[in-house]
Design a protein around this motif. Structure first.
Motif, PDB file in Angstrom:
ATOM      1  N   VAL A 125     -26.292 -36.274  35.883  1.00 57.66           N
ATOM      2  CA  VAL A 125     -27.678 -36.142  35.427  1.00 57.66           C
ATOM      3  C   VAL A 125     -27.837 -36.723  34.034  1.00 57.66           C
ATOM      4  O   VAL A 125     -28.807 -37.434  33.735  1.00 57.66           O
ATOM      5  N   LEU A 126     -26.862 -36.435  33.154  1.00 55.19           N
ATOM      6  CA  LEU A 126     -26.925 -36.960  31.793  1.00 55.19           C
ATOM      7  C   LEU A 126     -26.891 -38.478  31.785  1.00 55.19           C
ATOM      8  O   LEU A 126     -27.615 -39.132  31.025  1.00 55.19           O
ATOM      9  N   ASN A 127     -26.051 -39.055  32.629  1.00 57.43           N
ATOM     10  CA  ASN A 127     -26.000 -40.525  32.725  1.00 57.43           C
ATOM     11  C   ASN A 127     -27.328 -41.081  33.189  1.00 57.43           C
ATOM     12  O   ASN A 127     -27.823 -42.093  32.675  1.00 57.43           O
ATOM     13  N   GLY A 128     -27.912 -40.416  34.190  1.00 60.34           N
ATOM     14  CA  GLY A 128     -29.167 -40.911  34.738  1.00 60.34           C
ATOM     15  C   GLY A 128     -30.307 -40.832  33.746  1.00 60.34           C
ATOM     16  O   GLY A 128     -31.198 -41.681  33.732  1.00 60.34           O
ATOM     17  N   LEU A 129     -30.298 -39.799  32.906  1.00 61.29           N
ATOM     18  CA  LEU A 129     -31.377 -39.624  31.932  1.00 61.29           C
ATOM     19  C   LEU A 129     -31.090 -40.301  30.598  1.00 61.29           C
ATOM     20  O   LEU A 129     -31.921 -40.258  29.687  1.00 61.29           O
ATOM     21  N   GLY A 130     -29.912 -40.873  30.469  1.00 62.16           N
ATOM     22  CA  GLY A 130     -29.550 -41.522  29.211  1.00 62.16           C
ATOM     23  C   GLY A 130     -29.218 -40.549  28.103  1.00 62.16           C
ATOM     24  O   GLY A 130     -29.298 -40.895  26.924  1.00 62.16           O
ATOM     25  N   GLY A 131     -28.854 -39.316  28.462  1.00 64.57           N
ATOM     26  CA  GLY A 131     -28.589 -38.311  27.438  1.00 64.57           C
ATOM     27  C   GLY A 131     -27.124 -38.068  27.171  1.00 64.57           C
ATOM     28  O   GLY A 131     -26.775 -37.132  26.459  1.00 64.57           O
ATOM     29  N   LYS A 132     -26.258 -38.910  27.750  1.00 61.28           N
ATOM     30  CA  LYS A 132     -24.828 -38.668  27.597  1.00 61.28           C
ATOM     31  C   LYS A 132     -24.397 -38.760  26.142  1.00 61.28           C
ATOM     32  O   LYS A 132     -23.623 -37.934  25.650  1.00 61.28           O
ATOM     33  N   GLU A 133     -24.882 -39.750  25.431  1.00 59.29           N
ATOM     34  CA  GLU A 133     -24.480 -39.940  24.038  1.00 59.29           C
ATOM     35  C   GLU A 133     -24.960 -38.796  23.153  1.00 59.29           C
ATOM     36  O   GLU A 133     -24.241 -38.340  22.265  1.00 59.29           O
ATOM     37  N   LEU A 134     -26.180 -38.328  23.418  1.00 62.79           N
ATOM     38  CA  LEU A 134     -26.719 -37.213  22.636  1.00 62.79           C
ATOM     39  C   LEU A 134     -25.865 -35.967  22.843  1.00 62.79           C
ATOM     40  O   LEU A 134     -25.514 -35.263  21.884  1.00 62.79           O
ATOM     41  N   PHE A 135     -25.506 -35.704  24.099  1.00 62.61           N
ATOM     42  CA  PHE A 135     -24.681 -34.544  24.394  1.00 62.61           C
ATOM     43  C   PHE A 135     -23.281 -34.722  23.821  1.00 62.61           C
ATOM     44  O   PHE A 135     -22.678 -33.769  23.305  1.00 62.61           O
ATOM     45  N   ALA A 136     -22.772 -35.945  23.888  1.00 67.80           N
ATOM     46  CA  ALA A 136     -21.439 -36.213  23.350  1.00 67.80           C
ATOM     47  C   ALA A 136     -21.406 -35.989  21.839  1.00 67.80           C
ATOM     48  O   ALA A 136     -20.425 -35.480  21.298  1.00 67.80           O
ATOM     49  N   ASP A 137     -22.487 -36.374  21.148  1.00 66.99           N
ATOM     50  CA  ASP A 137     -22.558 -36.151  19.701  1.00 66.99           C
ATOM     51  C   ASP A 137     -22.530 -34.657  19.381  1.00 66.99           C
ATOM     52  O   ASP A 137     -21.845 -34.226  18.438  1.00 66.99           O
ATOM     53  N   ALA A 138     -23.287 -33.874  20.156  1.00 60.83           N
ATOM     54  CA  ALA A 138     -23.303 -32.427  19.928  1.00 60.83           C
ATOM     55  C   ALA A 138     -21.926 -31.832  20.204  1.00 60.83           C
ATOM     56  O   ALA A 138     -21.448 -30.961  19.456  1.00 60.83           O
ATOM     57  N   PHE A 139     -21.271 -32.315  21.266  1.00 61.82           N
ATOM     58  CA  PHE A 139     -19.942 -31.813  21.593  1.00 61.82           C
ATOM     59  C   PHE A 139     -18.939 -32.185  20.507  1.00 61.82           C
ATOM     60  O   PHE A 139     -18.089 -31.377  20.114  1.00 61.82           O
ATOM     61  N   ARG A 140     -19.050 -33.414  19.999  1.00 61.89           N
ATOM     62  CA  ARG A 140     -18.144 -33.866  18.940  1.00 61.89           C
ATOM     63  C   ARG A 140     -18.343 -33.023  17.666  1.00 61.89           C
ATOM     64  O   ARG A 140     -17.382 -32.636  16.995  1.00 61.89           O
ATOM     65  N   ARG A 141     -19.594 -32.726  17.358  1.00 61.25           N
ATOM     66  CA  ARG A 141     -19.883 -31.923  16.169  1.00 61.25           C
ATOM     67  C   ARG A 141     -19.315 -30.508  16.306  1.00 61.25           C
ATOM     68  O   ARG A 141     -18.693 -29.974  15.385  1.00 61.25           O
ATOM     69  N   ASP A 142     -19.505 -29.908  17.488  1.00 56.72           N
ATOM     70  CA  ASP A 142     -18.967 -28.570  17.715  1.00 56.72           C
ATOM     71  C   ASP A 142     -17.439 -28.578  17.690  1.00 56.72           C
ATOM     72  O   ASP A 142     -16.809 -27.633  17.203  1.00 56.72           O
ATOM     73  N   SER A 143     -16.853 -29.647  18.213  1.00 61.14           N
ATOM     74  CA  SER A 143     -15.389 -29.750  18.206  1.00 61.14           C
ATOM     75  C   SER A 143     -14.857 -29.819  16.788  1.00 61.14           C
ATOM     76  O   SER A 143     -13.841 -29.200  16.453  1.00 61.14           O
ATOM     77  N   GLN A 144     -15.536 -30.578  15.939  1.00 58.97           N
ATOM     78  CA  GLN A 144     -15.101 -30.693  14.547  1.00 58.97           C
ATOM     79  C   GLN A 144     -15.238 -29.354  13.813  1.00 58.97           C
ATOM     80  O   GLN A 144     -14.376 -28.992  13.008  1.00 58.97           O
ATOM     81  N   ASN A 145     -16.336 -28.631  14.111  1.00 51.53           N
ATOM     82  CA  ASN A 145     -16.509 -27.309  13.494  1.00 51.53           C
ATOM     83  C   ASN A 145     -15.421 -26.349  13.945  1.00 51.53           C
ATOM     84  O   ASN A 145     -14.901 -25.554  13.156  1.00 51.53           O
ATOM     85  N   LEU A 146     -15.072 -26.412  15.246  1.00 56.34           N
ATOM     86  CA  LEU A 146     -14.009 -25.559  15.763  1.00 56.34           C
ATOM     87  C   LEU A 146     -12.668 -25.916  15.124  1.00 56.34           C
ATOM     88  O   LEU A 146     -11.882 -25.034  14.778  1.00 56.34           O
ATOM     89  N   ARG A 147     -12.430 -27.212  14.957  1.00 58.33           N
ATOM     90  CA  ARG A 147     -11.182 -27.636  14.335  1.00 58.33           C
ATOM     91  C   ARG A 147     -11.095 -27.141  12.891  1.00 58.33           C
ATOM     92  O   ARG A 147     -10.049 -26.652  12.448  1.00 58.33           O
ATOM     93  N   ALA A 148     -12.214 -27.256  12.165  1.00 61.22           N
ATOM     94  CA  ALA A 148     -12.230 -26.791  10.777  1.00 61.22           C
ATOM     95  C   ALA A 148     -11.966 -25.288  10.702  1.00 61.22           C
ATOM     96  O   ALA A 148     -11.228 -24.806   9.831  1.00 61.22           O
ATOM     97  N   GLN A 149     -12.571 -24.532  11.645  1.00 62.29           N
ATOM     98  CA  GLN A 149     -12.335 -23.092  11.654  1.00 62.29           C
ATOM     99  C   GLN A 149     -10.899 -22.787  12.051  1.00 62.29           C
ATOM    100  O   GLN A 149     -10.290 -21.834  11.544  1.00 62.29           O
ATOM    101  N   GLY A 150     -10.336 -23.611  12.934  1.00 61.46           N
ATOM    102  CA  GLY A 150      -8.932 -23.450  13.302  1.00 61.46           C
ATOM    103  C   GLY A 150      -8.012 -23.645  12.114  1.00 61.46           C
ATOM    104  O   GLY A 150      -6.988 -22.957  11.988  1.00 61.46           O
ATOM    105  N   TYR A 151      -8.368 -24.585  11.229  1.00 62.33           N
ATOM    106  CA  TYR A 151      -7.580 -24.789  10.011  1.00 62.33           C
ATOM    107  C   TYR A 151      -7.619 -23.538   9.126  1.00 62.33           C
ATOM    108  O   TYR A 151      -6.626 -23.176   8.491  1.00 62.33           O
ATOM    109  N   ARG A 152      -8.800 -22.878   9.082  1.00 62.45           N
ATOM    110  CA  ARG A 152      -8.905 -21.658   8.269  1.00 62.45           C
ATOM    111  C   ARG A 152      -8.005 -20.557   8.843  1.00 62.45           C
ATOM    112  O   ARG A 152      -7.320 -19.844   8.101  1.00 62.45           O
ATOM    113  N   VAL A 153      -8.034 -20.425  10.177  1.00 64.56           N
ATOM    114  CA  VAL A 153      -7.152 -19.442  10.816  1.00 64.56           C
ATOM    115  C   VAL A 153      -5.694 -19.788  10.549  1.00 64.56           C
ATOM    116  O   VAL A 153      -4.870 -18.931  10.225  1.00 64.56           O
ATOM    117  N   GLY A 154      -5.372 -21.069  10.671  1.00 65.90           N
ATOM    118  CA  GLY A 154      -4.000 -21.509  10.442  1.00 65.90           C
ATOM    119  C   GLY A 154      -3.556 -21.287   9.013  1.00 65.90           C
ATOM    120  O   GLY A 154      -2.382 -20.980   8.758  1.00 65.90           O
TER     121      GLY A 154
END
Length: 576
Positions: free
Chosen positions: A219-248
C-alpha cells in the motif's frame, strides 16, 4: 515447570516488585532450595583458604608430612563437594528461571485471550511483542537474586566473621564494604531503571512500526508513502539507539564497579594483612587465609552488584507486564439489558446508517476506514450511541451481542491448523455437520481451494494463511463467517482481493446464502452493490444518500464517479 495447559495462578499486580515476589512465592520451595544451595556453595568457597592455612601452619612449617597430606585431602574433598553443590545450585536456579519464564508467558497469553477483540484497541502490537520477546526473559533472569543474591549477603557475613577471628580491624574494613557498595551502586540502579523504562517504551513503538511496515508495504508503495514512512522509522531507530547508549552507559558503570570494587577490597585488605604479618600480629598461614578469604569475597560482591543490575531491569520489565495485565476487556454491567427478542433495526446515529432486518445493505464511501468505523460501532467494538431495536447497543448484554452480531473483518486472524479448523472457527468440529461446512465453502466460492490442497479440508494451513493467496484467505474468512450463520453479519470488504469473475459468483451466492438474514457489507464493487437491497452512500463518514444501486447511479454524481472506477476495473479483468 509450569504445565503449558495448567493454571499459572493469580499474578500479583501491585507493581513490578510485587509481580517478582509473586513469581518467587509461586515456587517458594524451589526458591528456598536455591537460596540454601547457593549460600552453602558460596560459603564453602571460603573453606579452602582456611584448610590451606592449616596445611601451612600444621603441616608445612613444622614439616609434618601426615598433617600436610591430611589437610591436602581435605582441600580436595571440599573442592569436590562444592563442585557437586554448584551443579545442584545451577540446576535449581535454571528451573526457577524457566518456571518464571513460562508462568509469565502463560499469564500474558491468558490476558491476551481474555481481552479478545479489545486487545488491539487497548494496547499496541509492539507492546505485546516487546513483552513476549524481551521482558519475559529479563524477568526470569532477575530471579537470580533469589539464589546467588541471598547467598552473597550471607557469605559476606560469614567471611567477615572468619576475618574477625583473625583480626578485628580487617573484619571492620570488610563490614564497611557493603554499605559503601550500596552508596555507590544505589543511584546507578535508579538511573538504570529510568533509562531502561524509556528504552522499552521506544522499543515498543519501533516494533509496532515494523509490523505496520511489513503489513502495509504494498500500500505504501502504491501511494508513494514508502519514503515518508522510512524516514519516520529511521528517526525512531536513531532515537532508540541513542537511548540504548544511555542504558549501556549506566550498565557499563555497574559492571565496572562489579569488577573494580572486589579488586579494591582485595588490595586494601591484603595490604593491611601483610602489615599485620610483618609486625607479627598474624601468622603466615593466617596471611594466606586472609588473602584467600578476600579473594573469595570477590564472588559475593560481584553477585551482589550483578543481582542489583538484573533486579533493576526485572522491575522495569515486570511493570510493563503488570500494566498489560491491568487492562480490562469490554464487559457488560450488572444492569445490562437483554437483546431484542426478534430481529430489529440496527442504527448508528453518528453516521446515519440504518440497517433494516432481513436485507442485504451495502455501505459505500471513498474512505474504507470510515466504513470500517461504522461497522465497529454497529458491532459494538467501539463506544457509540448505536442502537438495536431502539435500545442503546452498549446497554445490552455483551454476550448476547457477540452471539447474534458478527463482524467479519477482511484482515481477521487465521490461526495455524487444518482448513477444516479455520472454517469451523471456535465451533466444536464434532458439532459441525459436513453438509453445513460444504454449503459455507460453496457459498464463499472456496471449493477450488479445497480441491487444490493435497488433503482437502484436512490440509494444514500456516498461521495467517501464509500458504494461501490473498483471495483464498479472503474466501476462507468469508466461509467461516457464513458457517457461523449469525443473525446479523457485518462484513468489511469481503471481496476486495477477488478477480471479477470470482467476485460476481461470491456476490450472487452470498445473497442466496443470507436470504432473509440481516447482512451488511462495505464495498465499492458494482458486482456486489448490484445484489444489495439498500445502498448507503457515505461522505466524510455521514450518509448523504440511500437507495438502490441503480437509483444512486442515476441521481448521485459522486456515487457514480466512485463506483465507475471499480466498474472500469471489473471490465478490464473480465476481458482478460
Amino acid at each position: 515447570m509450569v504445565d503449558a495447559y495448567g493454571d499459572p495462578g493469580v499474578p500479583g499486580c501491585r507493581g513490578g516488585t510485587g509481580y517478582l515476589w509473586w513469581l518467587v512465592t509461586c515456587q517458594w520451595r524451589r526458591s528456598l532450595a536455591g537460596a540454601v544451595l547457593a549460600s552453602v556453595w558460596m560459603g564453602l568457597l571460603a573453606l579452602p583458604p582456611y584448610l590451606l592455612s592449616r596445611a601451612i601452619d600444621d603441616g608445612l612449617e613444622p614439616s609434618d608430612g601426615a598433617a600436610l597430606v591430611g589437610w591436602t585431602a581435605a582441600i580436595l574433598a571440599a573442592g569436590t563437594l562444592n563442585a557437586f553443590l554448584g551443579l545442584l545450585r545451577h540446576r535449581t536456579m535454571t528451573q526457577l528461571r524457566m518456571d518464571a519464564n513460562f508462568r509469565t508467558v502463560k499469564v500474558v497469553v491468558d490476558q491476551a485471550t481474555r481481552l479478545g477483540a479489545a486487545l488491539s484497541g487497548r494496547t499496541g502490537a509492539g507492546e505485546v511483542v516487546t513483552i513476549g520477546v524481551g521482558d519475559v526473559q529479563t524477568i526470569a533472569l532477575s530471579l537470580t537474586a533469589v539464589g546467588p543474591g541471598v547467598a552473597a549477603i550471607v557469605v559476606y557475613g560469614i567471611v567477615a566473621a572468619l576475618l574477625l577471628s583473625v583480626s578485628p580491624p580487617l573484619a571492620v574494613v570488610v563490614l564497611l564494604g557493603m554499605p559503601l557498595i550500596a552508596v555507590l551502586v544505589g543511584p546507578l540502579m535508579g538511573r538504570l531503571q529510568e533509562a531502561e523504562t524509556e528504552y522499552r517504551e521506544r522499543q515498543g513503538v519501533l516494533t509496532a512500526r515494523i509490523g505496520d511496515l511489513a503489513g502495509g508495504l504494498r500500500v505504501l508503495n502504491g501511494l508513494g508513502g514508502k519514503e515518508l514512512f522510512a524516514d519516520a522509522f529511521r528517526r525512531d531507530s536513531q532515537n532508540l539507539r541513542a537511548q540504548g547508549y544511555r542504558v549501556g552507559s549506566v550498565t557499563s558503570w555497574m559492571q565496572a564497579l562489579g569488577l573494580g570494587l572486589p579488586a579494591l577490597f582485595l588490595a586494601v585488605v591484603t595490604w593491611l594483612a601483610a602489615r599485620l604479618a610483618a609486625q607479627g600480629g598474624i601468622s603466615i598461614g593466617e596471611l594466606v587465609a586472609v588473602y584467600g578469604y578476600v579473594a573469595v569475597l570477590m564472588v559475593p560482591v560481584w553477585f551482589f552488584i550483578e543481582c542489583g543490575y538484573q533486579l533493576s531491569r526485572g522491575v522495569v520489565a515486570a511493570r510493563r507486564v503488570v500494566r498489560f495485565l491491568a487492562l480490562e476487556p469490554v464487559t457488560s454491567g450488572p444492569d445490562a439489558l437483554d437483546a431484542p427478542s426478534s430481529e430489529a433495526v440496527l442504527c448508528d446515529p453518528e453516521s446515519g446508517v440504518r440497517v433494516v432486518p432481513g436485507q442485504l445493505t451495502a455501505l459505500v464511501g471513498a474512505r474504507p476506514a470510515d466504513l470500517a468505523t461504522v461497522v465497529d460501532r454497529l458491532g459494538r467494538y467501539t463506544g457509540s450511541a448505536a442502537t438495536w431495536g431502539g435500545t442503546r447497543l452498549d446497554g445490552i448484554d455483551l454476550a448476547q451481542v457477540r452471539e447474534r452480531i458478527l463482524v467479519a473483518d477482511n484482515e481477521a486472524d487465521l490461526f495455524a491448523g487444518t482448513l477444516r479448523d479455520l472454517v469451523s472457527g471456535r465451533r466444536d468440529q464434532e458439532a459441525v455437520e459436513d453438509d453445513d461446512l460444504a454449503r459455507a465453502v460453496h457459498a464463499a466460492v472456496a471449493d477450488d481451494i479445497v480441491r487444490g490442497l493435497p488433503d482437502g479440508l484436512d490440509s494444514a494451513v500456516d498461521a495467517q494463511g501464509r500458504n494461501l493467496s490473498g483471495g483464498q484467505r479472503q474466501r476462507v474468512r468469508l466461509a467461516r463467517a457464513l458457517l457461523a450463520d449469525p443473525e446479523v453479519l457485518l462484513a468489511v470488504e469481503p471481496t476486495s482481493a477477488l478477480d471479477a469473475h470470482t467476485e460476481a459468483t461470491v456476490a450472487a451466492r452470498l445473497r442466496a446464502a443470507r436470504a432473509g438474514r440481516t447482512t451488511v457489507v462495505t464495498t465499492t464493487s458494482p458486482l456486489l452493490l448490484n445484489q444489495a437491497d439498500t445502498v448507503c452512500f457515505l461522505v466524510d463518514g455521514k450518509v448523504t444518500a440511500t437507495g438502490s444501486h441503480e437509483r444512486l447511479l442515476v441521481e448521485e454524481p459522486e456515487y457514480r464517479a466512485l463506483v465507475a472506477r471499480d466498474a472500469e476495473l471489473v471490465t478490464e479483468e473480465g476481458s482478460r
